[in-house]
Design an enzyme around this catalytic site. Structure first.
Site, short mmCIF file in Angstrom:
data_model
loop_
_atom_site.label_atom_id
_atom_site.label_comp_id
_atom_site.label_asym_id
_atom_site.label_seq_id
_atom_site.Cartn_x
_atom_site.Cartn_y
_atom_site.Cartn_z
N HIS A 72 0.83 -1.20 0.00
CA HIS A 72 0.00 0.00 0.00
C HIS A 72 0.87 1.26 0.00
CE1 HIS A 72 -3.95 -1.86 1.74
NE2 HIS A 72 -3.51 -2.50 0.68
N TYR A 200 -9.12 5.15 7.99
CA TYR A 200 -9.19 5.52 9.42
C TYR A 200 -10.25 6.62 9.53
CZ TYR A 200 -4.61 3.29 10.23
OH TYR A 200 -3.56 2.40 10.34
N PRO A 292 -3.03 0.24 18.87
CA PRO A 292 -2.83 -0.23 17.49
C PRO A 292 -3.06 0.84 16.42
CG PRO A 292 -4.83 -1.19 18.44
CD PRO A 292 -4.14 -0.46 19.54
N LYS A 296 2.09 0.00 15.02
CA LYS A 296 3.52 -0.01 15.32
C LYS A 296 4.02 -1.19 16.17
CE LYS A 296 4.81 3.45 13.00
NZ LYS A 296 4.75 2.85 11.68
P1 RFL Z 1 3.63 -11.45 21.70
O1 RFL Z 1 3.08 -11.58 20.31
O2 RFL Z 1 2.68 -11.15 22.79
O3 RFL Z 1 4.41 -12.81 22.01
C1 RFL Z 1 4.86 -13.13 23.29
C2 RFL Z 1 4.93 -14.62 23.43
O4 RFL Z 1 5.42 -14.95 24.73
C3 RFL Z 1 4.64 -16.01 25.26
N1 RFL Z 1 4.72 -15.95 26.73
C4 RFL Z 1 5.45 -16.81 27.48
N2 RFL Z 1 6.23 -17.85 27.13
C5 RFL Z 1 6.84 -18.51 28.14
N3 RFL Z 1 6.67 -18.22 29.45
C6 RFL Z 1 5.90 -17.18 29.84
N4 RFL Z 1 5.75 -16.87 31.13
C7 RFL Z 1 5.25 -16.42 28.82
N5 RFL Z 1 4.41 -15.36 28.84
C8 RFL Z 1 4.11 -15.10 27.57
C9 RFL Z 1 3.25 -15.76 24.73
O5 RFL Z 1 2.45 -16.94 24.74
C10 RFL Z 1 3.56 -15.28 23.32
O6 RFL Z 1 3.62 -16.34 22.39
O7 RFL Z 1 4.79 -10.35 21.77
P2 RFL Z 1 5.91 -9.92 20.69
O8 RFL Z 1 6.58 -11.11 20.11
O9 RFL Z 1 6.68 -8.86 21.34
O10 RFL Z 1 5.05 -9.30 19.47
C11 RFL Z 1 4.33 -8.11 19.62
C12 RFL Z 1 3.10 -8.09 18.72
O11 RFL Z 1 2.37 -9.29 18.92
C13 RFL Z 1 2.20 -6.88 19.01
O12 RFL Z 1 2.97 -5.73 19.24
C14 RFL Z 1 1.24 -6.59 17.83
O13 RFL Z 1 0.31 -7.62 17.68
C15 RFL Z 1 0.51 -5.25 18.06
N6 RFL Z 1 -0.46 -4.95 16.99
C16 RFL Z 1 -0.04 -4.43 15.79
N7 RFL Z 1 1.26 -4.25 15.54
C17 RFL Z 1 1.69 -3.81 14.32
O14 RFL Z 1 2.89 -3.62 14.12
N8 RFL Z 1 0.82 -3.57 13.28
C18 RFL Z 1 -0.53 -3.74 13.44
O15 RFL Z 1 -1.27 -3.59 12.48
C19 RFL Z 1 -1.01 -4.16 14.73
N9 RFL Z 1 -2.32 -4.36 14.95
C20 RFL Z 1 -1.82 -5.16 17.22
C21 RFL Z 1 -2.73 -4.85 16.16
C22 RFL Z 1 -2.30 -5.70 18.42
C23 RFL Z 1 -3.64 -5.89 18.60
N10 RFL Z 1 -4.05 -6.43 19.85
C24 RFL Z 1 -4.89 -7.56 19.97
C25 RFL Z 1 -3.40 -6.01 21.06
C26 RFL Z 1 -4.09 -5.04 16.32
C27 RFL Z 1 -4.56 -5.53 17.55
C28 RFL Z 1 -6.04 -5.66 17.71
C1 PHB Z 2 -4.75 -4.46 10.94
O1 PHB Z 2 -4.72 -4.73 9.72
O2 PHB Z 2 -5.14 -5.26 11.80
C2 PHB Z 2 -4.36 -3.10 11.36
C3 PHB Z 2 -3.89 -2.20 10.41
C4 PHB Z 2 -3.56 -0.91 10.80
C5 PHB Z 2 -3.69 -0.53 12.12
C6 PHB Z 2 -4.13 -1.44 13.08
C7 PHB Z 2 -4.47 -2.73 12.69
O3 PHB Z 2 -3.41 0.73 12.49
#
Ligand code: RFL
Ligand code: PHB
Length: 389
Positions: A72, A200, A292, A296
């Site tokens: 995009h 957005y 989110p 980032k």
């Molecule tokens: P994670 O993905 O939470 O992974 C951590 C892992 O550690 C495990 N764990 C343990 N393992 C052993 N012993 C323990 N005591 C443990 N405790 C936990 C967990 O089971 C898990 O497998 O962290 P990590 O790797 O730092 O990754 C971060 C990302 O997952 C997170 O920042 C993103 O998902 C945030 N996010 C977005 N980020 C983007 O860059 N672009 C996006 O478009 C975006 N959209 C989002 C998002 C997060 C969302 N939610 C649900 C918070 C959209 C949403 C809705």
């Molecule tokens: C997503 O595709 O889930 C998404 C994209 C952009 C955002 C947050 C989530 O800012």
């Protein structure tokens, strides 16, 4: 068992770090509390910066993203019933890629398996020890048996609720936090996206976001109350509310269908400083959380492990601790810029309970300024596509 780097957590941060270290001959073991299927089932991020894709390429995991990801060059901001495009490619020369976190995780998991690296899934009671000495250890329980890994370093990649940050004595850590007074209700559906780029929307009923996973699979978010429960949001109610918040052209193009996933996420900004405690490092959500709105979170996890893997490589190859000594400061400088950007996007686009008419008018004025000023639009674009590493 003994390894150089014991990684706690097999989310994107832990898996990418494992591959980066392995590509430089630094052996590592990952301990993950959940099963592989559980990890793969978490629907989260969808948008990757070019820097994140480049890291996937670096570890040989980018091929499917380049084949299936959607590139995009812009986003749309909607307010007052109209949409306005921000041309990020024109402003910065860069693009972003839609490629789901589940796919990133799957590609990294497959590469790890193919490389024959050890990952202990369903590891219980994982606990880091002695990271203030030169001989750290991680203990855990697997199938009821107590086990231990001796290592040179521990990487805490275990997310916001993980054990790594919680194992640091409170006097050694400073935290910064803002909790937002609303959540995001997200659904995934097997329907074509309403528009080729993300929309957005700032609306008097609350924020909405139209995004996607592919040209056949859509992801939509609605700002919701923190008291809401997904049972109160049957699909029909979700679609009706989304239509109320979209501009008329988007309503005309919206294809609705049954949801295949639905969840509510609270919104929070959080930073823990520093990100290094002796021989334990924090990376990704274990050290910081962003709302989110700026997409980032996953991208910061990637830049953290880029810095960390470089620092560890320097330690092993050049016998220099300069990289590990500078890791925290280097990572935090980029983290705080993303924290600021995500907070700003969130503040501009959501309805806040106490904003009043003055606050609402300021939001619309800021949006109007953004879409009318090349300088302001370029600033948004530069942050959205990802600041340089
Ligand atoms: P994670 O993905 O939470 O992974 C951590 C892992 O550690 C495990 N764990 C343990 N393992 C052993 N012993 C323990 N005591 C443990 N405790 C936990 C967990 O089971 C898990 O497998 O962290 P990590 O790797 O730092 O990754 C971060 C990302 O997952 C997170 O920042 C993103 O998902 C945030 N996010 C977005 N980020 C983007 O860059 N672009 C996006 O478009 C975006 N959209 C989002 C998002 C997060 C969302 N939610 C649900 C918070 C959209 C949403 C809705
Ligand atoms: C997503 O595709 O889930 C998404 C994209 C952009 C955002 C947050 C989530 O800012």
């Amino acid at each position: 068992m003994r390894t150089k780097v014991a990684i706690i957590g097999a989310g994107p941060a832990g898996l990418l770090l494992g591959q980066l270290l392995n590509s430089h001959g630094i052996d590592n073991v990952i301990l993950e509390r959940q099963s592989p299927d559980y990890v793969l089932g978490r629907i989260r991020a969808g948008l990757l910066e070019e820097g994140t894709v480049a890291l996937l390429d670096e570890v040989g995991c980018g091929a499917r993203a380049h084949r299936e990801g959607l590139v995009h060059g812009g986003i749309e901001l909607a307010f007052g019933g109209h949409r306005h495009r921000i041309d990020m490619k024109a402003a910065t020369g860069k693009t972003v890629m839609i490629y789901g976190q589940t796919e990133v995780t799957l590609d990294l998991m497959n590469a790890r398996k193919a490389a024959g690296l050890t990952t202990v899934y369903e590891a219980a009671d994982v606990s880091p020890h002695d990271f203030d000495t030169d001989h750290p250890r991680v203990s855990y329980v697997k199938d009821g048996v107590a086990c231990e890994i001796a290592c040179d370093f521990i990487a805490g990649c275990d997310g916001f609720h993980g054990i790594s940050r919680a194992s640091v004595k409170p006097s050694a850590i400073k935290t910064f936090e803002r909790v937002y007074p609303f959540g995001w209700l997200g659904i995934l559906s097997e329907t074509p996206p309403v528009s080729p780029e993300l929309i957005y929307t700032n609306h008097e009923r609350g924020f909405s976001l139209c995004t996607m996973r592919s040209m056949r699979r859509s992801r939509y978010y609605l700002q919701c109350s923190l008291d809401d429960h997904i049972d109160q949001w049957p699909d029909e109610r979700f679609w009706e509310e989304l239509k109320r918040r979209l501009d008329p052209e988007a309503v005309d193009h919206l294809v609705t269908g049954p949801s295949i996933e639905k969840s509510i996420a609270p919104l929070r900004s959080f930073v823990a400083e520093p990100m290094r405690f002796g021989r334990m490092f924090l990376a990704g959500d274990a050290a910081h959380i962003v709302p989110p709105t700026g997409a980032k979170g996953l991208n910061l996890a990637a830049s953290d492990v880029h810095y960390l893997s470089g620092a560890l490589r320097e330690f092993y190859d050049e016998k220099s601790s300069a990289g590990i000594d500078g890791y925290s400061q280097r990572a935090l400088a980029r983290v705080w810029k993303a924290v600021r950007f995500s907070w700003w996007m969130t503040s501009m686009l959501h309805k806040f309970p106490d904003q009043g008419e003055f606050g609402a008018r300021l939001q619309l004025t800021e949006l109007d300024y953004l879409v009318g000023s090349k300088a302001a639009a370029t600033s948004l674009a530069e942050n959205y596509v990802g600041l340089p590493y």
